[in-house]
Design a protein around this motif. Structure first.
Motif, mmCIF file in Angstrom:
data_model
loop_
_atom_site.group_PDB
_atom_site.id
_atom_site.type_symbol
_atom_site.label_atom_id
_atom_site.label_comp_id
_atom_site.label_asym_id
_atom_site.label_seq_id
_atom_site.Cartn_x
_atom_site.Cartn_y
_atom_site.Cartn_z
ATOM 1 N N GLN A 196 -3.374 -0.979 4.613
ATOM 2 C CA GLN A 196 -1.938 -1.279 4.621
ATOM 3 C C GLN A 196 -1.142 -0.117 5.204
ATOM 4 N N MET A 197 -1.573 1.109 4.913
ATOM 5 C CA MET A 197 -0.882 2.286 5.466
ATOM 6 C C MET A 197 -1.013 2.312 6.989
ATOM 7 N N TYR A 208 2.265 -2.614 -0.071
ATOM 8 C CA TYR A 208 1.524 -1.377 -0.318
ATOM 9 C C TYR A 208 1.626 -0.953 -1.779
ATOM 10 N N ARG A 266 -5.236 0.111 0.344
ATOM 11 C CA ARG A 266 -4.063 0.949 0.610
ATOM 12 C C ARG A 266 -4.166 1.608 1.979
#
Length: 109
Positions: free
Chosen positions: A86-87, A74, A83
């Motif tokens: 990935q979060m 991240y 992002r």
């Protein structure tokens, strides 16, 4: 508690007599010094040690490793879209990790 101690001593004596305790890793060497643990922590430490010696990893440890790697990835991402993806993965791993920890705690109660 005395009967439990006698049971343990009896099982050790049987294992020693049958030769099951011969040739084990670390035989003849002193035990490593560890803090005296009681209750849940002792059971957990023993269980983890046995699993590690057998090459097994508790689910929560494997998930934690994945979670750490996902967090590291991240920090390298540049776009908001990447992002965000990935979060979402990190959130899912955190949920799985917390479920695994809670399941272990309930099992040990």
């Amino acid at each position: 508690m005395r009967s439990f101690a006698r049971l343990i001593e009896s099982q050790i004596a049987k294992a020693r007599a049958s030769g099951v305790l011969s040739g084990l890793k670390g035989e003849g060497k002193p035990l490593t010094e560890k803090a005296i643990e009681t209750g849940e922590q002792a059971a957990l430490s023993t269980g983890i040690r046995i699993m590690a010696e057998a090459g097994a990893v508790p689910e929560e440890f494997a998930i934690r490793k994945e979670l750490d790697a996902a967090r590291k990835i991240y920090t390298t991402l540049k776009t908001e879209e990447a992002r965000a993806r990935q979060m979402a993965k990190i959130s899912s791993l955190e949920l799985r990790y917390n479920i695994a920890v809670e399941a272990r705690r309930k099992f040990l109660r």
